[in-house]
Design an enzyme around this catalytic site. Sequence first.
Site, PDB file in Angstrom:
ATOM      1  N   VAL A 144       0.806  -1.231   0.000  1.00 49.20           N
ATOM      2  CA  VAL A 144       0.000   0.000   0.000  1.00 49.20           C
ATOM      3  C   VAL A 144       0.835   1.275   0.000  1.00 49.20           C
ATOM      4  CG1 VAL A 144      -2.113  -0.887   1.060  1.00 49.20           C
ATOM      5  CG2 VAL A 144      -0.279  -0.119   2.527  1.00 49.20           C
ATOM      6  N   ASP A 189     -22.626  -0.533   6.572  1.00 49.15           N
ATOM      7  CA  ASP A 189     -23.167  -1.034   7.827  1.00 49.15           C
ATOM      8  C   ASP A 189     -24.032  -2.208   7.383  1.00 49.15           C
ATOM      9  OD1 ASP A 189     -25.017  -1.639   9.916  1.00 49.15           O
ATOM     10  OD2 ASP A 189     -24.430   0.229  10.870  1.00 49.15           O
ATOM     11  N   HIS A 190     -23.539  -3.415   7.588  1.00 51.64           N
ATOM     12  CA  HIS A 190     -24.206  -4.537   6.903  1.00 51.64           C
ATOM     13  C   HIS A 190     -25.625  -4.767   7.418  1.00 51.64           C
ATOM     14  CE1 HIS A 190     -22.804  -7.014  10.298  1.00 51.64           C
ATOM     15  NE2 HIS A 190     -23.700  -7.918   9.926  1.00 51.64           N
ATOM     16  N   ASP A 223     -18.510  -1.848  18.729  1.00 56.09           N
ATOM     17  CA  ASP A 223     -18.652  -2.893  17.706  1.00 56.09           C
ATOM     18  C   ASP A 223     -20.091  -2.992  17.196  1.00 56.09           C
ATOM     19  OD1 ASP A 223     -17.524  -5.112  16.239  1.00 56.09           O
ATOM     20  OD2 ASP A 223     -18.650  -6.447  17.554  1.00 56.09           O
ATOM     21  N   HIS A 281     -24.757  -0.593  14.148  1.00 57.29           N
ATOM     22  CA  HIS A 281     -25.960  -1.368  13.821  1.00 57.29           C
ATOM     23  C   HIS A 281     -27.164  -0.991  14.694  1.00 57.29           C
ATOM     24  CE1 HIS A 281     -22.894  -3.481  11.740  1.00 57.29           C
ATOM     25  NE2 HIS A 281     -22.540  -4.276  12.723  1.00 57.29           N
ATOM     26  N   LYS A 330     -28.808 -16.846  18.710  1.00 61.47           N
ATOM     27  CA  LYS A 330     -28.363 -15.888  17.696  1.00 61.47           C
ATOM     28  C   LYS A 330     -29.634 -15.291  17.117  1.00 61.47           C
ATOM     29  CE  LYS A 330     -26.048 -13.885  14.381  1.00 61.47           C
ATOM     30  NZ  LYS A 330     -25.361 -12.649  14.676  1.00 61.47           N
TER      31      LYS A 330
HETATM   32  N1  LIG Z   1     -14.132 -10.395   8.658  1.00 65.34           N
HETATM   33  C1  LIG Z   1     -15.346  -9.865   8.845  1.00 65.34           C
HETATM   34  O1  LIG Z   1     -16.381 -10.564   8.942  1.00 65.34           O
HETATM   35  C2  LIG Z   1     -15.498  -8.386   8.936  1.00 65.34           C
HETATM   36  C3  LIG Z   1     -14.429  -7.545   8.697  1.00 65.34           C
HETATM   37  N2  LIG Z   1     -14.611  -6.188   8.740  1.00 65.34           N
HETATM   38  C4  LIG Z   1     -13.512  -5.272   8.454  1.00 65.34           C
HETATM   39  O2  LIG Z   1     -12.965  -5.580   7.176  1.00 65.34           O
HETATM   40  C5  LIG Z   1     -11.568  -5.341   7.165  1.00 65.34           C
HETATM   41  C6  LIG Z   1     -10.845  -6.646   6.779  1.00 65.34           C
HETATM   42  O3  LIG Z   1     -11.166  -7.633   7.739  1.00 65.34           O
HETATM   43  P1  LIG Z   1     -10.691  -9.140   7.599  1.00 65.34           P
HETATM   44  O4  LIG Z   1     -10.840  -9.621   6.218  1.00 65.34           O
HETATM   45  O5  LIG Z   1     -11.385  -9.875   8.680  1.00 65.34           O
HETATM   46  O6  LIG Z   1      -9.145  -9.042   7.970  1.00 65.34           O
HETATM   47  P2  LIG Z   1      -7.998 -10.082   7.668  1.00 65.34           P
HETATM   48  O7  LIG Z   1      -6.921  -9.831   8.659  1.00 65.34           O
HETATM   49  O8  LIG Z   1      -8.514 -11.459   7.509  1.00 65.34           O
HETATM   50  O9  LIG Z   1      -7.476  -9.629   6.222  1.00 65.34           O
HETATM   51  C7  LIG Z   1      -6.711  -8.465   6.036  1.00 65.34           C
HETATM   52  C8  LIG Z   1      -6.315  -8.350   4.583  1.00 65.34           C
HETATM   53  O10 LIG Z   1      -5.485  -7.219   4.407  1.00 65.34           O
HETATM   54  C9  LIG Z   1      -4.268  -7.612   3.759  1.00 65.34           C
HETATM   55  N3  LIG Z   1      -3.196  -6.744   4.241  1.00 65.34           N
HETATM   56  C10 LIG Z   1      -2.823  -6.546   5.532  1.00 65.34           C
HETATM   57  N4  LIG Z   1      -1.813  -5.657   5.586  1.00 65.34           N
HETATM   58  C11 LIG Z   1      -1.554  -5.270   4.308  1.00 65.34           C
HETATM   59  C12 LIG Z   1      -0.625  -4.388   3.703  1.00 65.34           C
HETATM   60  N5  LIG Z   1       0.239  -3.690   4.427  1.00 65.34           N
HETATM   61  N6  LIG Z   1      -0.656  -4.239   2.362  1.00 65.34           N
HETATM   62  C13 LIG Z   1      -1.521  -4.942   1.604  1.00 65.34           C
HETATM   63  N7  LIG Z   1      -2.430  -5.809   2.119  1.00 65.34           N
HETATM   64  C14 LIG Z   1      -2.439  -5.976   3.446  1.00 65.34           C
HETATM   65  C15 LIG Z   1      -4.115  -9.075   4.150  1.00 65.34           C
HETATM   66  O11 LIG Z   1      -3.416  -9.820   3.227  1.00 65.34           O
HETATM   67  P3  LIG Z   1      -1.861 -10.152   3.311  1.00 65.34           P
HETATM   68  O12 LIG Z   1      -1.607 -10.682   4.671  1.00 65.34           O
HETATM   69  O13 LIG Z   1      -1.641 -11.112   2.199  1.00 65.34           O
HETATM   70  O14 LIG Z   1      -1.247  -8.852   3.040  1.00 65.34           O
HETATM   71  C16 LIG Z   1      -5.544  -9.549   4.061  1.00 65.34           C
HETATM   72  O15 LIG Z   1      -5.903  -9.759   2.718  1.00 65.34           O
HETATM   73  C17 LIG Z   1     -11.218  -4.840   8.553  1.00 65.34           C
HETATM   74  O16 LIG Z   1     -11.273  -3.451   8.541  1.00 65.34           O
HETATM   75  C18 LIG Z   1     -12.351  -5.405   9.418  1.00 65.34           C
HETATM   76  O17 LIG Z   1     -12.558  -4.635  10.565  1.00 65.34           O
HETATM   77  C19 LIG Z   1     -15.841  -5.648   9.004  1.00 65.34           C
HETATM   78  C20 LIG Z   1     -16.932  -6.435   9.256  1.00 65.34           C
HETATM   79  C21 LIG Z   1     -16.849  -7.872   9.262  1.00 65.34           C
HETATM   80  O1  LIG Z   2     -20.376  -5.946  12.696  1.00 64.81           O
HETATM   81  C1  LIG Z   2     -20.439  -6.918  13.417  1.00 64.81           C
HETATM   82  O2  LIG Z   2     -21.533  -7.709  13.331  1.00 64.81           O
HETATM   83  C2  LIG Z   2     -21.478  -9.058  13.769  1.00 64.81           C
HETATM   84  C3  LIG Z   2     -22.923  -9.498  13.903  1.00 64.81           C
HETATM   85  O3  LIG Z   2     -23.511  -9.449  12.642  1.00 64.81           O
HETATM   86  P1  LIG Z   2     -24.707 -10.428  12.280  1.00 64.81           P
HETATM   87  O4  LIG Z   2     -25.089 -10.057  10.899  1.00 64.81           O
HETATM   88  O5  LIG Z   2     -24.169 -11.827  12.405  1.00 64.81           O
HETATM   89  O6  LIG Z   2     -25.767 -10.180  13.288  1.00 64.81           O
HETATM   90  C4  LIG Z   2     -20.735  -9.207  15.063  1.00 64.81           C
HETATM   91  O7  LIG Z   2     -20.542 -10.583  15.338  1.00 64.81           O
HETATM   92  C5  LIG Z   2     -19.383  -8.561  14.957  1.00 64.81           C
HETATM   93  O8  LIG Z   2     -18.745  -8.604  16.228  1.00 64.81           O
HETATM   94  C6  LIG Z   2     -19.500  -7.122  14.508  1.00 64.81           C
HETATM   95  O9  LIG Z   2     -18.211  -6.622  14.206  1.00 64.81           O
END
Ligand SMILES: NC(=O)C1=CN([C@@H]2O[C@H](COP(=O)(O)OP(=O)(O)OC[C@H]3O[C@@H](n4cnc5c(N)ncnc54)[C@H](OP(=O)(O)O)[C@@H]3O)[C@@H](O)[C@H]2O)C=CC1
Ligand SMILES: O=C1O[C@H](COP(=O)(O)O)[C@@H](O)[C@H](O)[C@H]1O
Length: 497
Positions: free
Chosen positions: A91, A182-183, A240, A245, A350
């Site tokens: 990045v 905001d899902h 959170d 939400h 849930k």
């Molecule tokens: N997971 C979920 O259900 C939810 C996630 N979010 C938000 O979405 C975002 C992503 O979450 P999530 O997928 O869980 O996180 P992860 O840690 O699983 O994934 C992070 C991603 O970012 C990449 N990454 C990290 N650092 C760098 C860098 N310096 N340069 C380029 N790529 C980078 C990683 O790949 P690599 O290591 O290959 O670089 C990976 O693809 C966060 O902001 C989280 O709060 C929000 C709601 C729900």
């Molecule tokens: O954004 C978030 O939502 C989930 C709950 O979402 P739901 O669609 O399964 O009700 C929550 O588990 C998580 O902590 C929070 O970051």
Amino acid sequence: MNQPSKQASVIVIFGATGDLAKRKLFPSLYNLYCKGVLAEDFAVVGVARRQLSNEEFRSNVHDAVIHTACMDKDDKHEEFSSHFFYQPFDVTKKESYQDLKGLTESLDEQFDIPHNRIFYMAMAPEFFGTIALNLDSEGLLEGDGFNRLVIEKPFGHDFQSAQKLNDEIRQVFSEEEIYRIDHYLGKEMVQNIEAIRFANSLFEPLWNNRYISNIQITSSETVGVETRGGYYEKSGALRDMVQNHMLQMVSLLAMEPPGSLTTEEIRSEKVKVLRALRAVNKDEVNDYFVRGQYKQGEANGETLPGYREENNVDEESNTETFVAAKLMIDNFRWAGVPFYIRTGKRMPTKSTNILIEFKDMPMNLYKNESGKLGPNILEVHIQPEEGITLHLNVKDTGDMRKTTPIELNFNNKQKNNMNSPEAYERLLHDVMKGDATNFARWDEVALSWQFIDPISVAWANEKEQDFPNYSAGSMGPDAADKLLEKDNLHWWSSPKA
Ligand SMILES: NC(=O)C1=CN([C@@H]2O[C@H](COP(=O)(O)OP(=O)(O)OC[C@H]3O[C@@H](n4cnc5c(N)ncnc54)[C@H](OP(=O)(O)O)[C@@H]3O)[C@@H](O)[C@H]2O)C=CC1
Ligand SMILES: O=C1O[C@H](COP(=O)(O)O)[C@@H](O)[C@H](O)[C@H]1O
């Protein structure tokens, strides 16, 4: 080749090797592909640090969607994955952006896409500002088509950090180009709140402090923090779930009817609710808010660990995993009507459910088992059931001076043949259409942080001596019940939960 659709675009996912991409984004895109929303003219570029070839990335995408079936059609997993491309990315390095520019432009030609771009930030928020500035300086936003930026939560940690983040992205993208996810706003029954209210003359005249006693919103989760202890320790349930939400659902329930269903009219009405939320200062926090943290408990015969035993959680953690609150909206419509909210991890079910309790009849003419006529209640089942239940009293079959409670039920999934799309699918489709109605506008985000901040500051400054104070598998601490008992009310437990 067919004419490309106006909305055809190259979708760039920053963080394409992460959990969100795998669990939510790829399956949602696949569903849109199956439904024909994504035609042949789309391409997805995944970027992240790790070195992957296109083939390896496509195989990851394929694995992520393999259990998602195209309804009534042959599955198209291979065909779908062939629209995906990968680029290793740093990045902070200009060359990464220049390579990305070259790749996206070549995909425009290959898939006959006008210069439309959707940039999806599925990475940690600390990178968003840097990415936005580099997209601009390296010329990735130039061209005749649209540029849209999709930003995941959390949008900041408090008002100040949210404002800093917003200032950074606004240097490059206009408010209209920003889609703050905001899902919950993508959930079918959350979207249905407006229709239930504004398409039914039965409800709207009663939707005020003359007829409604109180509103209760419960969003309970059975999961603990699982692998997310690092994030959750800094967040807690207030940031959170409540800041986003829960307040979004309150806004939709309390807003005035918009003049029309346009994006800006709806969002402006929601903003007015947030402005009318009674601020809770640090000395009043305990009157309006309750916090909880789960300890070891049991559910379905299984012993569940306490929050402080989870990975990456401090053994003396002061982080709340449960919040209950009484919110007051100081305007003509809602003066005197409490909105009670509660949300927590490691609860028995849930489920997300909204319950609107109407005021009692002025006089009870009827006898029933308890000697008290039950109130009319409208329940909106957000999940896992999707539907509404209206609780009424009707004559008992045996005795004309006695009533019996009945329920009128509507189940949305039955109506839609179980094919109600997932929240992310709906929201991604909205981004493609350029419809930002179900995304948070900056002033909504700002106001909700301003409401939340004094509470989080008070809780950070005063360690909760009672923590942990509820057992995993229970409905939260006793104090959450007392919050309503003080007002001579109680939480209604939903029969649909
Ligand atoms: N997971 C979920 O259900 C939810 C996630 N979010 C938000 O979405 C975002 C992503 O979450 P999530 O997928 O869980 O996180 P992860 O840690 O699983 O994934 C992070 C991603 O970012 C990449 N990454 C990290 N650092 C760098 C860098 N310096 N340069 C380029 N790529 C980078 C990683 O790949 P690599 O290591 O290959 O670089 C990976 O693809 C966060 O902001 C989280 O709060 C929000 C709601 C729900
Ligand atoms: O954004 C978030 O939502 C989930 C709950 O979402 P739901 O669609 O399964 O009700 C929550 O588990 C998580 O902590 C929070 O970051």
